[in-house]
Design an enzyme around this catalytic site. Sequence first.
Site, PDB file in Angstrom:
ATOM      1  N   HIS A   1      -2.052   7.126   7.275  1.00 32.74           N
ATOM      2  CA  HIS A   1      -1.143   8.055   6.739  1.00 32.74           C
ATOM      3  C   HIS A   1      -2.088   9.277   6.185  1.00 32.74           C
ATOM      4  O   HIS A   1      -1.326  10.479   6.451  1.00 32.74           O
ATOM      5  CB  HIS A   1      -0.571   7.403   5.683  1.00 32.74           C
ATOM      6  CG  HIS A   1       0.427   6.643   5.545  1.00 32.74           C
ATOM      7  ND1 HIS A   1       1.638   7.267   6.490  1.00 32.74           N
ATOM      8  CD2 HIS A   1       0.660   5.481   5.449  1.00 32.74           C
ATOM      9  CE1 HIS A   1       2.566   6.293   6.593  1.00 32.74           C
ATOM     10  NE2 HIS A   1       2.108   5.188   6.006  1.00 32.74           N
TER      11      HIS A   1
ATOM     12  N   CYS B   1       6.678   0.111   6.851  1.00 23.52           N
ATOM     13  CA  CYS B   1       6.143   0.999   6.055  1.00 23.52           C
ATOM     14  C   CYS B   1       7.187   1.560   5.092  1.00 23.52           C
ATOM     15  O   CYS B   1       8.466   1.548   5.204  1.00 23.52           O
ATOM     16  CB  CYS B   1       5.948   2.205   7.020  1.00 23.52           C
ATOM     17  SG  CYS B   1       5.319   3.856   6.233  1.00 23.52           S
ATOM     18  N   LEU B   2       6.837   1.735   3.797  1.00 22.25           N
ATOM     19  CA  LEU B   2       7.791   2.415   2.705  1.00 22.25           C
ATOM     20  C   LEU B   2       8.478   3.641   3.259  1.00 22.25           C
ATOM     21  O   LEU B   2       9.759   4.117   2.682  1.00 22.25           O
ATOM     22  CB  LEU B   2       7.162   2.336   1.334  1.00 22.25           C
ATOM     23  CG  LEU B   2       6.794   1.275   0.858  1.00 22.25           C
ATOM     24  CD1 LEU B   2       6.092   1.558  -0.339  1.00 22.25           C
ATOM     25  CD2 LEU B   2       7.884   0.484   0.528  1.00 22.25           C
TER      26      LEU B   2
ATOM     27  N   HIS C   1      -3.826   0.841   7.724  1.00 21.97           N
ATOM     28  CA  HIS C   1      -2.330   1.640   7.688  1.00 21.97           C
ATOM     29  C   HIS C   1      -2.382   2.790   6.687  1.00 21.97           C
ATOM     30  O   HIS C   1      -1.925   3.862   7.186  1.00 21.97           O
ATOM     31  CB  HIS C   1      -1.372   0.357   7.320  1.00 21.97           C
ATOM     32  CG  HIS C   1      -0.030   1.043   7.172  1.00 21.97           C
ATOM     33  ND1 HIS C   1       0.841   0.458   8.034  1.00 21.97           N
ATOM     34  CD2 HIS C   1       0.586   1.909   6.443  1.00 21.97           C
ATOM     35  CE1 HIS C   1       2.144   1.067   7.880  1.00 21.97           C
ATOM     36  NE2 HIS C   1       1.929   1.763   6.859  1.00 21.97           N
ATOM     37  N   GLU C   2      -2.926   2.594   5.554  1.00 19.44           N
ATOM     38  CA  GLU C   2      -2.927   3.576   4.697  1.00 19.44           C
ATOM     39  C   GLU C   2      -3.900   4.877   5.085  1.00 19.44           C
ATOM     40  O   GLU C   2      -3.379   5.821   4.879  1.00 19.44           O
ATOM     41  CB  GLU C   2      -3.118   3.184   3.242  1.00 19.44           C
ATOM     42  CG  GLU C   2      -2.410   2.155   2.554  1.00 19.44           C
ATOM     43  CD  GLU C   2      -0.870   2.189   2.959  1.00 19.44           C
ATOM     44  OE1 GLU C   2      -0.268   3.593   2.621  1.00 19.44           O
ATOM     45  OE2 GLU C   2      -0.061   1.449   3.073  1.00 19.44           O
TER      46      GLU C   2
ATOM     47  N   GLN D   1       2.841  10.046   1.530  1.00 19.39           N
ATOM     48  CA  GLN D   1       4.129   9.407   1.537  1.00 19.39           C
ATOM     49  C   GLN D   1       4.872   9.992   0.172  1.00 19.39           C
ATOM     50  O   GLN D   1       6.208   9.772   0.346  1.00 19.39           O
ATOM     51  CB  GLN D   1       4.059   7.972   1.461  1.00 19.39           C
ATOM     52  CG  GLN D   1       3.265   7.399   2.770  1.00 19.39           C
ATOM     53  CD  GLN D   1       3.366   5.679   2.648  1.00 19.39           C
ATOM     54  OE1 GLN D   1       2.406   5.188   2.301  1.00 19.39           O
ATOM     55  NE2 GLN D   1       4.498   5.190   2.949  1.00 19.39           N
TER      56      GLN D   1
ATOM     57  N   GLY E   1       0.757  -1.245   0.053  1.00 20.61           N
ATOM     58  CA  GLY E   1      -0.076   0.071   0.072  1.00 20.61           C
ATOM     59  C   GLY E   1       0.865   1.101  -0.130  1.00 20.61           C
ATOM     60  O   GLY E   1       1.884   1.420   0.557  1.00 20.61           O
TER      61      GLY E   1
END
Length: 184
Positions: free
Chosen positions: A157, A110-111, A153-154, A65, A60
């Site tokens: 953000h 997480c990226l 999670h997304e 991000q 995701g």
Amino acid sequence: MLTMEDIIRDGHPTLREVAAEVAMPPSDEDKQILLSLLEYVKNSQNPDMAAQYGLRPGIGLAAPQINVSKRMIAVHVYDDNGNLYSYALFNPKIVSHSVEQAYLLSGEGCLSVDESIPGYVPRYARITLKGWDINGEEVKLRLKGLPAICFQHEIDHLNGIMFYDYINKQDPFKPVEGAIGIER
């Protein structure tokens, strides 16, 4: 095409902002950003593409991000039964959720976070969410398991919340009472 260089890292102020709603119908620019998020996630899961472009695999990605503080997310994830949940959504919102919680036994990553931050991240076991697709059509999803965790999670953000905010600082692997532990 997005690369790892486009993804901002933990500590960047945009990651702690509440992202702005996207006006509907979406502009061509917003559509392009949303498509690029989904493209990154799909490409990052393709071993050849990931190696060629130096992409860290992810399931995701949210617009904040890539330093775009707007409510857009993309998810490309399979559930336990091999069903694919591949969505790019504007203004996603959880409209209902279970009381029961769940967490990934392996923890979350997480990226935007380069280091591993071990610990359980309690989330809702089941959620219903609404959002709008690339064409501005309403989408309603009922999710459980890994897809439910990924979407939460997304969406976090979009609200300036990082996964590690939920980890018990004193005891990161303390079992979450009454919650379902999910293998990944």
